[in-house]
Design a protein around this motif. Sequence first.
Motif, short mmCIF file in Angstrom:
data_model
loop_
_atom_site.label_atom_id
_atom_site.label_comp_id
_atom_site.label_asym_id
_atom_site.label_seq_id
_atom_site.Cartn_x
_atom_site.Cartn_y
_atom_site.Cartn_z
N CYS A 175 -6.48 -3.49 12.50
CA CYS A 175 -7.23 -2.41 13.15
C CYS A 175 -7.16 -2.35 14.67
O CYS A 175 -7.61 -1.36 15.26
CB CYS A 175 -8.71 -2.50 12.74
SG CYS A 175 -9.00 -2.35 10.97
N GLY A 194 -3.30 4.13 -1.02
CA GLY A 194 -4.27 4.85 -0.19
C GLY A 194 -5.39 3.97 0.34
O GLY A 194 -6.53 4.42 0.47
N LEU A 195 -5.08 2.73 0.69
CA LEU A 195 -6.11 1.81 1.15
C LEU A 195 -6.55 2.13 2.58
O LEU A 195 -5.72 2.42 3.43
CB LEU A 195 -5.59 0.37 1.11
CG LEU A 195 -5.19 -0.20 -0.25
CD1 LEU A 195 -4.62 -1.60 -0.08
CD2 LEU A 195 -6.38 -0.22 -1.20
N SER A 196 -7.85 2.03 2.83
CA SER A 196 -8.33 2.06 4.21
C SER A 196 -7.98 0.74 4.87
O SER A 196 -7.71 -0.28 4.19
CB SER A 196 -9.84 2.26 4.25
OG SER A 196 -10.51 1.10 3.75
N ARG A 197 -7.96 0.72 6.19
CA ARG A 197 -7.64 -0.53 6.88
C ARG A 197 -8.70 -1.61 6.59
O ARG A 197 -8.37 -2.80 6.49
CB ARG A 197 -7.54 -0.28 8.39
CG ARG A 197 -6.30 0.54 8.78
CD ARG A 197 -5.03 -0.12 8.28
NE ARG A 197 -3.82 0.64 8.54
CZ ARG A 197 -3.01 0.45 9.57
NH1 ARG A 197 -3.29 -0.49 10.46
NH2 ARG A 197 -1.93 1.18 9.72
N GLU A 198 -9.95 -1.19 6.44
CA GLU A 198 -11.01 -2.15 6.15
C GLU A 198 -10.82 -2.78 4.77
O GLU A 198 -10.95 -4.00 4.60
CB GLU A 198 -12.38 -1.47 6.23
CG GLU A 198 -12.78 -1.03 7.62
CD GLU A 198 -12.14 0.29 8.04
OE1 GLU A 198 -11.40 0.90 7.23
OE2 GLU A 198 -12.37 0.71 9.19
N ARG A 199 -10.49 -1.96 3.78
CA ARG A 199 -10.29 -2.51 2.44
C ARG A 199 -9.05 -3.39 2.40
O ARG A 199 -9.04 -4.45 1.76
CB ARG A 199 -10.17 -1.37 1.42
CG ARG A 199 -10.16 -1.86 -0.04
CD ARG A 199 -10.07 -0.71 -1.01
NE ARG A 199 -10.03 -1.17 -2.38
CZ ARG A 199 -9.69 -0.41 -3.42
NH1 ARG A 199 -9.38 0.88 -3.23
NH2 ARG A 199 -9.66 -0.91 -4.64
N LEU A 200 -8.01 -2.97 3.10
CA LEU A 200 -6.81 -3.79 3.19
C LEU A 200 -7.14 -5.16 3.77
O LEU A 200 -6.71 -6.21 3.24
CB LEU A 200 -5.77 -3.09 4.06
CG LEU A 200 -4.50 -3.88 4.40
CD1 LEU A 200 -3.71 -4.21 3.16
CD2 LEU A 200 -3.64 -3.10 5.40
N ARG A 245 -10.04 -6.74 3.83
CA ARG A 245 -10.87 -7.53 2.90
C ARG A 245 -10.03 -8.13 1.77
O ARG A 245 -10.26 -9.27 1.36
CB ARG A 245 -11.99 -6.66 2.33
CG ARG A 245 -13.12 -6.39 3.32
CD ARG A 245 -14.39 -6.02 2.60
NE ARG A 245 -15.48 -5.69 3.51
CZ ARG A 245 -16.26 -6.57 4.10
NH1 ARG A 245 -16.06 -7.88 3.92
NH2 ARG A 245 -17.25 -6.17 4.89
N ARG A 288 1.45 -1.46 11.36
CA ARG A 288 2.06 -0.14 11.31
C ARG A 288 3.40 -0.19 10.60
O ARG A 288 4.02 -1.25 10.47
CB ARG A 288 2.28 0.37 12.74
CG ARG A 288 3.17 -0.56 13.57
CD ARG A 288 2.73 -0.60 15.02
NE ARG A 288 3.55 -1.49 15.83
CZ ARG A 288 3.16 -2.71 16.17
NH1 ARG A 288 2.00 -3.21 15.75
NH2 ARG A 288 3.93 -3.48 16.95
N ASP A 320 0.84 -1.20 0.00
CA ASP A 320 0.00 0.00 0.00
C ASP A 320 0.87 1.25 0.00
O ASP A 320 0.64 2.19 -0.77
CB ASP A 320 -0.92 -0.03 1.22
CG ASP A 320 -1.74 1.24 1.37
OD1 ASP A 320 -2.27 1.73 0.37
OD2 ASP A 320 -1.84 1.73 2.52
N GLU A 321 1.89 1.26 0.85
CA GLU A 321 2.76 2.44 0.92
C GLU A 321 3.75 2.49 -0.23
O GLU A 321 4.02 3.56 -0.79
CB GLU A 321 3.48 2.46 2.27
CG GLU A 321 2.53 2.69 3.45
CD GLU A 321 3.26 3.17 4.69
OE1 GLU A 321 4.33 3.80 4.56
OE2 GLU A 321 2.77 2.89 5.80
#
Length: 375
Positions: A171, A139-145, A147, A373, A133-134
């Motif tokens: 999360c 720019g993924l949200s934690r929820e999308r990551l 899933r 993190r 992602d980085e």
Amino acid sequence: MSFREIYGSAPDGAWEAPGRVNLIGEHTDYNDGFVMPLALPHTCRVEAARRDDGVLRLHSADVPGGVYELTVDSLTPGADGGWAAYPAGVVWALREDGLPVGGADLHFTSTVPTGAGLSSSAALEVSTGLALDELYGLGLSRERLARLCQRAENDFVGMPCGIMDQMASACCTEGHVLHLDTRDLAQRQVPFDLASQGLRLLVVDTRVKHTLSDGAYAAQRRWCEKGAEILGVPALRDVPYEELEQALGRIDDPDVRRCVRHIVTENRRVEETIALLERGETRAIGPVLNAGHASLRDDFQVSCAELDAVVESANAAGAIGARMTGGGFGGSALVLVDEDAAERVTEAVLEAFRTAGFRAPRVFEAVPSAGARRV
């Protein structure tokens, strides 16, 4: 070996994601139900560097063997890649979702016990996903990551897990237990400060994994889905606890009936636990933990002799409550104890294993820790 020794250059960064232990809410996540995991201090760490040639190279400090080298265009679900299938599956899932992910060099080290029901695979997936992602600015949200990591395990590796493990790894926050609705991923961080109440949560890794587990896990899931179909609901979380006996009367298959009973009562146990924690009555969750284990043992039938020995010996030695955690058929149990009883309970569990001729378990404290993190 270091990243530089393996790949000949420095990494672009390092990321880590934790394993988890589930306080209550077992096998409810693939039934759209409620769970309450907390992150462990044990993590999977990945050092990573972006590549622009479509080559994916994977190395683990914890698994014998050299570097797996693949191309991102050739990733195929179901290929037998051992541990490397998990990070490769994350790359595949990101690309299948239309995200512009290319190659990478990845080097993994992990302190999450494998085969212990503590989500070592989710930690591997989520650390990989966060790094990519980085590296690629997704720019993924934690929820999308979470899933996408679940999709990697379901569709690429072939393990039909629910969403809890990936969401917990992505999360959870330090000093809290995560109350998660697995249908819409609504979440609350519930304070879980055991030390202030003179309590400790122990994890007992039985260090066994019975071979029937994968097939039995899939069978239990099919029975749950059949139960929902018979009862005409989208998922078993939609069966009200107050109507459980009426619902069971409509089911002839005994395997389906026992699975339905566990899921519906387990969702109720999550609600009871939340209510007790919010009132500051942490000690009062002990009987709820015990009831959860009885349901997993008798209704869902995913316990085993080693897990039962932990629960029985711990409670006999004065534990507040105990239950198996994770998929079952081995893995780990958790034990809630008073601080001054921790040593006595631990010794009772060790003695029970010695007497039964079981391999000595590993016992450690579960401290609610931070989720994934950059480090």
